[in-house]
Write an enzyme that holds these catalytic residues in place. Sequence first.
Site, PDB file in Angstrom:
ATOM      1  N   SER A 275     -10.108 -36.315  29.890  1.00  0.00           N
ATOM      2  CA  SER A 275     -10.216 -36.607  28.465  1.00  0.00           C
ATOM      3  C   SER A 275      -8.855 -36.900  27.854  1.00  0.00           C
ATOM      4  O   SER A 275      -8.140 -37.770  28.309  1.00  0.00           O
ATOM      5  CB  SER A 275     -10.932 -35.440  27.791  1.00  0.00           C
ATOM      6  OG  SER A 275     -11.191 -35.725  26.451  1.00  0.00           O
TER       7      SER A 275
ATOM      8  N   GLU B 224     -17.609 -34.260  15.932  1.00  0.00           N
ATOM      9  CA  GLU B 224     -16.769 -33.066  15.988  1.00  0.00           C
ATOM     10  C   GLU B 224     -15.450 -33.339  15.272  1.00  0.00           C
ATOM     11  O   GLU B 224     -14.982 -34.483  15.240  1.00  0.00           O
ATOM     12  CB  GLU B 224     -16.457 -32.701  17.435  1.00  0.00           C
ATOM     13  CG  GLU B 224     -17.663 -32.279  18.242  1.00  0.00           C
ATOM     14  CD  GLU B 224     -17.235 -31.699  19.571  1.00  0.00           C
ATOM     15  OE1 GLU B 224     -17.187 -30.474  19.678  1.00  0.00           O
ATOM     16  OE2 GLU B 224     -16.946 -32.476  20.499  1.00  0.00           O
ATOM     17  N   GLU B 225     -14.841 -32.259  14.784  1.00  0.00           N
ATOM     18  CA  GLU B 225     -13.557 -32.405  14.100  1.00  0.00           C
ATOM     19  C   GLU B 225     -12.478 -32.941  15.029  1.00  0.00           C
ATOM     20  O   GLU B 225     -11.463 -33.424  14.580  1.00  0.00           O
ATOM     21  CB  GLU B 225     -13.119 -31.065  13.501  1.00  0.00           C
ATOM     22  CG  GLU B 225     -13.097 -29.868  14.457  1.00  0.00           C
ATOM     23  CD  GLU B 225     -12.090 -29.953  15.566  1.00  0.00           C
ATOM     24  OE1 GLU B 225     -10.974 -30.412  15.295  1.00  0.00           O
ATOM     25  OE2 GLU B 225     -12.419 -29.547  16.695  1.00  0.00           O
TER      26      GLU B 225
ATOM     27  N   ARG C 217      -6.901 -22.293  18.436  1.00  0.00           N
ATOM     28  CA  ARG C 217      -7.155 -23.291  17.404  1.00  0.00           C
ATOM     29  C   ARG C 217      -7.560 -22.555  16.126  1.00  0.00           C
ATOM     30  O   ARG C 217      -8.453 -21.704  16.147  1.00  0.00           O
ATOM     31  CB  ARG C 217      -8.277 -24.233  17.821  1.00  0.00           C
ATOM     32  CG  ARG C 217      -8.016 -24.971  19.137  1.00  0.00           C
ATOM     33  CD  ARG C 217      -8.844 -26.243  19.184  1.00  0.00           C
ATOM     34  NE  ARG C 217      -8.937 -26.830  20.509  1.00  0.00           N
ATOM     35  CZ  ARG C 217      -7.964 -27.502  21.135  1.00  0.00           C
ATOM     36  NH1 ARG C 217      -6.779 -27.628  20.565  1.00  0.00           N
ATOM     37  NH2 ARG C 217      -8.170 -28.023  22.335  1.00  0.00           N
TER      38      ARG C 217
HETATM   39  C1  G1P Z   1     -11.870 -29.812  22.761  1.00  0.00           C
HETATM   40  C2  G1P Z   1     -12.392 -30.101  21.374  1.00  0.00           C
HETATM   41  C3  G1P Z   1     -13.893 -30.187  21.409  1.00  0.00           C
HETATM   42  C4  G1P Z   1     -14.320 -31.224  22.432  1.00  0.00           C
HETATM   43  C5  G1P Z   1     -13.701 -30.913  23.780  1.00  0.00           C
HETATM   44  C6  G1P Z   1     -14.001 -31.982  24.807  1.00  0.00           C
HETATM   45  O1  G1P Z   1     -12.369 -28.589  23.211  1.00  0.00           O
HETATM   46  O2  G1P Z   1     -11.972 -29.136  20.457  1.00  0.00           O
HETATM   47  O3  G1P Z   1     -14.363 -30.509  20.126  1.00  0.00           O
HETATM   48  O4  G1P Z   1     -15.709 -31.267  22.563  1.00  0.00           O
HETATM   49  O5  G1P Z   1     -12.289 -30.810  23.640  1.00  0.00           O
HETATM   50  O6  G1P Z   1     -13.499 -33.218  24.426  1.00  0.00           O
HETATM   51  P1  G1P Z   1     -11.533 -27.230  23.133  1.00  0.00           P
HETATM   52  O7  G1P Z   1     -10.229 -27.492  23.824  1.00  0.00           O
HETATM   53  O8  G1P Z   1     -11.329 -26.954  21.680  1.00  0.00           O
HETATM   54  O9  G1P Z   1     -12.395 -26.215  23.800  1.00  0.00           O
END
Ligand code: G1P
Length: 541
Positions: free
Chosen positions: A112, A361-362, A494
């Site tokens: 990602s 999502e934010e 976070r």
């Molecule tokens: C983060 C984002 C979340 C998203 C995920 C995958 O996860 O905050 O919204 O779905 O990446 O892309 P987190 O690292 O907060 O668990």
Amino acid sequence: MITTVATTPFDGQKPGTSGLRKKVRVFQQANYAENFIQSVFDVAERAPASTLVIGGDGRFHNRTVIARAIRMAAANGYARVLVGQGGILSTPAASHVIRKYGASGGLILSASHNPGGPDEDFGIKYNIANGGPAPEAVTEAIHARTQTIDRWLMVDGGEDVDLDCLGTSQVGDMVVEVIDPVADYADLMEELFDFDAIRTAAGHGLSVAFDAMHAVTGPYAHEILERRLGFPAGTVHNGTPLEDFGEHHPDPNLVHARVLYDLMMSPDAPALGAASDGDRNLIIGKGVFITPSDSLAMLAADAHLAPAYAGGLKGIARSMPTSAAADRVAEALGIPLWETPTGWKFFGTLLDAGKATICGEESAGTGSDHVREKDGLWAVLLWLNILAVTGKPVMQIAAEHWARFGRNYYARHDYEAIATDKAGALMAALEASLGALPGQSFGPLTVSAADQFAYTDPVDGSESRNQGVRVMFACGSRIVFRLSGTGTEGATLRVYLERYEGPDGRLAEETPAMLADLVAAAEAIAGIAAHTGRTAPDVVT
Ligand code: G1P
């Protein structure tokens, strides 16, 4: 010939996470990727002779793992593998290909938004037949299998499939098709949106700067924006996918898309500035940044202007830490609003059951029921569709939205690479204090309620607990604390800050000033400095 390779269990995937994400060096260990892939094949629900989709975001190590995964799929009884040319498939495109060709699932090779390169991150996740990330029951089964695995299978001999050459070849008894990674996806976008209206507006001066961040989305953006929609060559910046993303993070936020932000705040700004790595997106109008939470709300409010959503939305879904801006739109539209835990997989059941059409999502993921993943270009195209049909600038759309629904000032503060035990101690102390918080005041803010977010899926009844601590204030403001589930180094805390101003409130203020009291309250409530030694966040988005 099928070879059986002996292996030993490994402690790879964290239970509950949608895939395996580690440093490349970890993945390069003998048997590591193979153990995970074999565990997927051992537990995945699939009819005999099914189709598997394989593609990745082009990061370092992508081709190596794809070559191995193809040989393993052949040894595990798949009849057909569809793989994107060059090993490329953006996550939403992979989701679409799984659905379109009736595959039993897909391996998506991506970490990602995490950086890429020999010293950076790699990842593999498994998506199921609906095109979405495997639900928790499946990821738990994969994890359990990694704890007992003792062998993996591969077809030996012959050349590896030439990933650069479109066409069909044979590995063992299995057919491998190297497909154009862009065509199916671009066709789908053309069905959803009013390309004629966007093309016409482009001819009349609607301009866009799209930062593809040297990530997988570049080829898709070149094809759709420049070739099919007629925006001038050069509209797509950083459009060539690189194994290390040009040494940047492919994370479309104000930190990593700073150049785009500066352009959008300058007199030379085009009508729309957008960045995407493939699945996530950042939207900036001329002189105005649209938070992802606001973007979700504004897109939902105007989605009916695009052909695919002209009949209205069935519902809106957002993750819990995402601001409540979309809630007010859902209320006005008379449709349900679903508040889910963080992570796209929770939207899948709602989309499959027809309970929601749009979700977000934010963290800059937005999407709809056209696939089962967040989709960056989709969001950009919906924005362009709205701009083309209304003829209004982004600034005006935002101002009118806030004047109607009120404004949710919002920011996320990330404290990265904290020692895991310190982060755990902070959260434990916070949880222990929840019962005592209601009624307490922090500056002008009085706590009205505090809890640990838990969720029961309205479709399949599955339960998810400990999804983040919520502290609600009497004035409608909110702070959420949670630990990231996707980091690869220590823990990331976070802190999500949100302040609501009604339609008659202060709608045109600077966000940091509006959130200052909440920042102070977050420190007082969680003792971030005392627990972690950190006095400021590493990243503010
Ligand atoms: C983060 C984002 C979340 C998203 C995920 C995958 O996860 O905050 O919204 O779905 O990446 O892309 P987190 O690292 O907060 O668990």
